[in-house]
Design a protein around this motif. Structure first.
Motif, PDB file in Angstrom:
ATOM      1  N   GLU A  88       0.875  -1.179   0.000  1.00  0.00           N
ATOM      2  CA  GLU A  88       0.000   0.000   0.000  1.00  0.00           C
ATOM      3  C   GLU A  88       0.904   1.218   0.000  1.00  0.00           C
ATOM      4  OE1 GLU A  88      -3.211   0.289  -0.167  1.00  0.00           O
ATOM      5  OE2 GLU A  88      -3.913  -1.752   0.272  1.00  0.00           O
ATOM      6  N   ASN A  89       0.543   2.249  -0.747  1.00  0.00           N
ATOM      7  CA  ASN A  89       1.412   3.427  -0.746  1.00  0.00           C
ATOM      8  C   ASN A  89       0.896   4.547   0.147  1.00  0.00           C
ATOM      9  OD1 ASN A  89      -0.631   4.320  -2.270  1.00  0.00           O
ATOM     10  ND2 ASN A  89       0.512   4.481  -4.178  1.00  0.00           N
ATOM     11  N   GLY A  90      -0.006   4.216   1.082  1.00  0.00           N
ATOM     12  CA  GLY A  90      -0.465   5.190   2.063  1.00  0.00           C
ATOM     13  C   GLY A  90      -1.120   4.448   3.209  1.00  0.00           C
ATOM     14  N   VAL A  91      -1.198   5.125   4.346  1.00  0.00           N
ATOM     15  CA  VAL A  91      -1.751   4.487   5.549  1.00  0.00           C
ATOM     16  C   VAL A  91      -3.238   4.151   5.348  1.00  0.00           C
ATOM     17  CG1 VAL A  91      -2.310   4.888   7.986  1.00  0.00           C
ATOM     18  CG2 VAL A  91      -0.106   5.622   7.067  1.00  0.00           C
ATOM     19  N   LEU A  92      -3.982   5.072   4.725  1.00  0.00           N
ATOM     20  CA  LEU A  92      -5.443   4.881   4.668  1.00  0.00           C
ATOM     21  C   LEU A  92      -5.833   3.697   3.792  1.00  0.00           C
ATOM     22  CD1 LEU A  92      -6.470   8.625   4.656  1.00  0.00           C
ATOM     23  CD2 LEU A  92      -6.510   7.010   6.562  1.00  0.00           C
ATOM     24  N   GLY A  93      -5.097   3.478   2.704  1.00  0.00           N
ATOM     25  CA  GLY A  93      -5.341   2.296   1.877  1.00  0.00           C
ATOM     26  C   GLY A  93      -5.128   1.027   2.699  1.00  0.00           C
ATOM     27  N   GLY A  94      -4.100   1.056   3.539  1.00  0.00           N
ATOM     28  CA  GLY A  94      -3.806  -0.083   4.406  1.00  0.00           C
ATOM     29  C   GLY A  94      -4.933  -0.314   5.410  1.00  0.00           C
ATOM     30  N   VAL A  95      -5.416   0.792   5.987  1.00  0.00           N
ATOM     31  CA  VAL A  95      -6.517   0.691   6.964  1.00  0.00           C
ATOM     32  C   VAL A  95      -7.745   0.047   6.301  1.00  0.00           C
ATOM     33  CG1 VAL A  95      -8.194   2.063   8.301  1.00  0.00           C
ATOM     34  CG2 VAL A  95      -5.763   2.610   8.418  1.00  0.00           C
ATOM     35  N   ILE A  96      -8.061   0.490   5.097  1.00  0.00           N
ATOM     36  CA  ILE A  96      -9.252  -0.026   4.413  1.00  0.00           C
ATOM     37  C   ILE A  96      -9.060  -1.502   4.031  1.00  0.00           C
ATOM     38  CG2 ILE A  96     -10.694   0.210   2.329  1.00  0.00           C
ATOM     39  CD1 ILE A  96     -11.151   2.253   4.667  1.00  0.00           C
ATOM     40  N   SER A  97      -7.852  -1.870   3.596  1.00  0.00           N
ATOM     41  CA  SER A  97      -7.604  -3.282   3.288  1.00  0.00           C
ATOM     42  C   SER A  97      -7.857  -4.150   4.516  1.00  0.00           C
ATOM     43  CB  SER A  97      -6.156  -3.499   2.848  1.00  0.00           C
ATOM     44  OG  SER A  97      -5.918  -2.822   1.655  1.00  0.00           O
ATOM     45  N   GLY A 106     -21.607  -1.750   6.998  1.00  0.00           N
ATOM     46  CA  GLY A 106     -22.671  -1.725   8.002  1.00  0.00           C
ATOM     47  C   GLY A 106     -22.160  -2.037   9.398  1.00  0.00           C
ATOM     48  N   ASP A 107     -20.986  -2.679   9.502  1.00  0.00           N
ATOM     49  CA  ASP A 107     -20.438  -3.017  10.822  1.00  0.00           C
ATOM     50  C   ASP A 107     -20.022  -1.757  11.577  1.00  0.00           C
ATOM     51  OD1 ASP A 107     -20.750  -5.676  10.377  1.00  0.00           O
ATOM     52  OD2 ASP A 107     -18.606  -6.167  10.257  1.00  0.00           O
ATOM     53  N   ALA A 108     -20.098  -1.853  12.892  1.00  0.00           N
ATOM     54  CA  ALA A 108     -19.636  -0.757  13.741  1.00  0.00           C
ATOM     55  C   ALA A 108     -18.142  -0.925  14.025  1.00  0.00           C
ATOM     56  CB  ALA A 108     -20.417  -0.759  15.049  1.00  0.00           C
ATOM     57  N   ILE A 109     -17.411   0.184  13.943  1.00  0.00           N
ATOM     58  CA  ILE A 109     -15.953   0.180  14.180  1.00  0.00           C
ATOM     59  C   ILE A 109     -15.667   1.159  15.321  1.00  0.00           C
ATOM     60  CG2 ILE A 109     -13.665   0.481  13.117  1.00  0.00           C
ATOM     61  CD1 ILE A 109     -15.341  -1.504  11.500  1.00  0.00           C
ATOM     62  N   LEU A 110     -14.848   0.745  16.246  1.00  0.00           N
ATOM     63  CA  LEU A 110     -14.528   1.603  17.395  1.00  0.00           C
ATOM     64  C   LEU A 110     -13.335   2.514  17.089  1.00  0.00           C
ATOM     65  CD1 LEU A 110     -15.265   2.027  20.484  1.00  0.00           C
ATOM     66  CD2 LEU A 110     -13.270   0.584  20.942  1.00  0.00           C
ATOM     67  N   MET A 121     -13.299   9.827   7.075  1.00  0.00           N
ATOM     68  CA  MET A 121     -13.754   9.809   5.678  1.00  0.00           C
ATOM     69  C   MET A 121     -13.618   8.421   5.067  1.00  0.00           C
ATOM     70  SD  MET A 121     -12.820  13.587   4.251  1.00  0.00           S
ATOM     71  CE  MET A 121     -11.085  13.309   4.153  1.00  0.00           C
ATOM     72  N   SER A 122     -12.498   7.733   5.356  1.00  0.00           N
ATOM     73  CA  SER A 122     -12.309   6.394   4.784  1.00  0.00           C
ATOM     74  C   SER A 122     -13.394   5.444   5.268  1.00  0.00           C
ATOM     75  CB  SER A 122     -10.957   5.807   5.194  1.00  0.00           C
ATOM     76  OG  SER A 122      -9.930   6.663   4.857  1.00  0.00           O
ATOM     77  N   LEU A 123     -13.735   5.536   6.541  1.00  0.00           N
ATOM     78  CA  LEU A 123     -14.750   4.627   7.091  1.00  0.00           C
ATOM     79  C   LEU A 123     -16.120   4.944   6.512  1.00  0.00           C
ATOM     80  CD1 LEU A 123     -13.526   4.519  10.767  1.00  0.00           C
ATOM     81  CD2 LEU A 123     -13.697   2.603   9.219  1.00  0.00           C
ATOM     82  N   GLU A 124     -16.444   6.228   6.466  1.00  0.00           N
ATOM     83  CA  GLU A 124     -17.760   6.613   5.923  1.00  0.00           C
ATOM     84  C   GLU A 124     -17.877   6.202   4.458  1.00  0.00           C
ATOM     85  OE1 GLU A 124     -18.700  10.322   8.935  1.00  0.00           O
ATOM     86  OE2 GLU A 124     -18.097  10.759   6.883  1.00  0.00           O
ATOM     87  N   ILE A 131     -18.160   4.316  15.764  1.00  0.00           N
ATOM     88  CA  ILE A 131     -18.539   4.492  17.174  1.00  0.00           C
ATOM     89  C   ILE A 131     -17.345   5.126  17.880  1.00  0.00           C
ATOM     90  CG2 ILE A 131     -19.257   3.336  19.309  1.00  0.00           C
ATOM     91  CD1 ILE A 131     -21.348   3.129  17.041  1.00  0.00           C
ATOM     92  N   HIS A 132     -17.573   6.305  18.435  1.00  0.00           N
ATOM     93  CA  HIS A 132     -16.483   7.019  19.105  1.00  0.00           C
ATOM     94  C   HIS A 132     -16.422   6.689  20.591  1.00  0.00           C
ATOM     95  CE1 HIS A 132     -16.787  10.168  15.748  1.00  0.00           C
ATOM     96  NE2 HIS A 132     -15.601   9.611  15.655  1.00  0.00           N
ATOM     97  N   SER A 133     -15.236   6.500  21.070  1.00  0.00           N
ATOM     98  CA  SER A 133     -15.017   6.500  22.516  1.00  0.00           C
ATOM     99  C   SER A 133     -14.134   7.706  22.803  1.00  0.00           C
ATOM    100  CB  SER A 133     -14.328   5.206  22.961  1.00  0.00           C
ATOM    101  OG  SER A 133     -14.102   5.268  24.363  1.00  0.00           O
ATOM    102  N   PRO A 134     -14.700   8.750  23.434  1.00  0.00           N
ATOM    103  CA  PRO A 134     -13.903   9.973  23.635  1.00  0.00           C
ATOM    104  C   PRO A 134     -12.733   9.746  24.592  1.00  0.00           C
ATOM    105  CG  PRO A 134     -16.265  10.375  23.976  1.00  0.00           C
ATOM    106  CD  PRO A 134     -16.084   8.887  23.918  1.00  0.00           C
ATOM    107  N   LEU A 135     -11.585  10.298  24.251  1.00  0.00           N
ATOM    108  CA  LEU A 135     -10.462  10.296  25.196  1.00  0.00           C
ATOM    109  C   LEU A 135     -10.829  11.254  26.321  1.00  0.00           C
ATOM    110  CD1 LEU A 135      -7.458  10.566  22.674  1.00  0.00           C
ATOM    111  CD2 LEU A 135      -8.398   8.497  23.741  1.00  0.00           C
ATOM    112  N   LYS A 136     -10.261  11.017  27.490  1.00  0.00           N
ATOM    113  CA  LYS A 136     -10.536  11.978  28.570  1.00  0.00           C
ATOM    114  C   LYS A 136      -9.249  12.306  29.312  1.00  0.00           C
ATOM    115  CE  LYS A 136     -11.979   8.601  31.967  1.00  0.00           C
ATOM    116  NZ  LYS A 136     -12.967   8.059  32.846  1.00  0.00           N
ATOM    117  N   GLN A 137      -9.201  13.512  29.858  1.00  0.00           N
ATOM    118  CA  GLN A 137      -7.990  13.955  30.540  1.00  0.00           C
ATOM    119  C   GLN A 137      -7.975  13.441  31.974  1.00  0.00           C
ATOM    120  OE1 GLN A 137      -8.367  18.181  29.369  1.00  0.00           O
ATOM    121  NE2 GLN A 137      -6.167  18.080  28.979  1.00  0.00           N
TER     122      GLN A 137
END
Ligand code: PLP
Length: 186
Positions: A88-97, A106-110, A121-124, A131-137
Motif C-alpha cells: 500500500e502506498n499510504g496508511v489509509l489504503g492499508g486501513v481499508i484493506s 454496516g459493521d460498527a468500528i470503534l 472519511m475512509s470509514l464513511e 462508534i467514538h469513545s472519547p479520550l478523557k484527561q
C-alpha cells in the motif's frame, strides 16, 4: 536557531519566519515532521528521480525481504512469505484493506475521538458505522483512553474491529505499554 531552520537554510529552502524571542516552534499537526529526514532517504529519492519514467512498479525482492527480516528480528514472527505482504502506498489504503478483511459494510468500528479526519472519511466512504469513545484527561491533564466506555460500546454495538492510532492524532499521545496492554486485553 532551531534544527529545522538550520536544515532548511542548508538546503536553501525559503524560510518561514523564526518564532519571536521567548517563543518556540509548535508543531500544530501530529503528522508534520519537525526533524530532518535521514540523509539516506533523501539520497534514495534523488537517485530515483534521475530515472525519468514515473509509471507503475512492482515492489522489489529487497522490499519484501526487509519486511520479513524486520518482523523476524523485532517481533519474533517467523515463516512470513512474500505472499503474506500486501503493498500500500499510504496508511489509509492499508486501513481499508484491513477493514475489508475483518469487517463488512454496516459493521460498527470503534475509534477514539477526537479522530483523524482521514479515518472518518475512509470509514464513511466504505459504509462502516463509526462508534467514538472519547479520550478523557486525567488529573494531570494527560489524555487517556476510557476503558469503561470502550467496554460498554464494544458490547452494545457488537464491535469486533477497532482502529488504534499511535501516536494518537490529534493530541500526540504516544501510548504507554500498560495502556496498550489494557486496550489489547479489552
Ligand atoms: C494518524 C494518521 N494516519 C494516516 C495518515 C496518512 O498518512 P499517509 O499520507 O502517510 O498515508 C495521517 C496523515 O496525517 C495521520 O495523521
Amino acid at each position: 536557531m532551531p534544527l529545522l531552520w538550520m536544515v532548511l537554510e542548508l538546503y536553501q529552502v525559503s524560510l518561514p519566519d523564526l518564532p519571536k524571542d521567548g517563543y518556540d516552534t509548535i508543531p500544530m499537526w501530529v503528522a508534520d515532521m519537525n526533524f530532518p529526514t535521514v540523509p539516506s532517504i533523501c539520497a534514495a529519492i534523488v537517485e530515483r528521480v534521475q530515472h525519468p519514467a514515473f509509471g507503475y512498479f512492482s515492489p522489489s525482492e529487497e522490499y519484501y525481504n526487509a519486511i520479513i527480516k524486520w518482523q523476524e528480528e523485532r517481533n519474533g514472527v517467523t515463516g512470513l512469505t512474500k505472499e503474506c505482504i500486501g503493498y500500500e502506498n499510504g496508511v489509509l489504503g492499508g486501513v481499508i484493506s484491513v477493514l475489508n478483511a475483518f469487517s463488512a459494510p454496516g459493521d460498527a468500528i470503534l475509534l477514539h475521538s477526537p479522530t483523524y479526519i482521514g479515518f472518518t472519511m475512509s470509514l464513511e466512504n466504505n459504509g462502516r458505522k463509526i462508534i467514538h469513545s472519547p479520550l478523557k484527561q486525567d488529573e494531570n491533564g494527560v489524555w487517556r483512553m476510557d476503558y469503561e466506555d470502550m467496554d460498554k460500546k464494544i458490547k452494545a454495538h457488537k464491535i469486533h474491529t477497532a482502529i488504534f492510532c499511535n501516536p494518537h492524532n490529534p493530541c500526540g499521545r504516544v501510548w504507554e505499554k500498560w495502556e496498550i496492554e489494557s486496550y489489547g486485553s479489552l
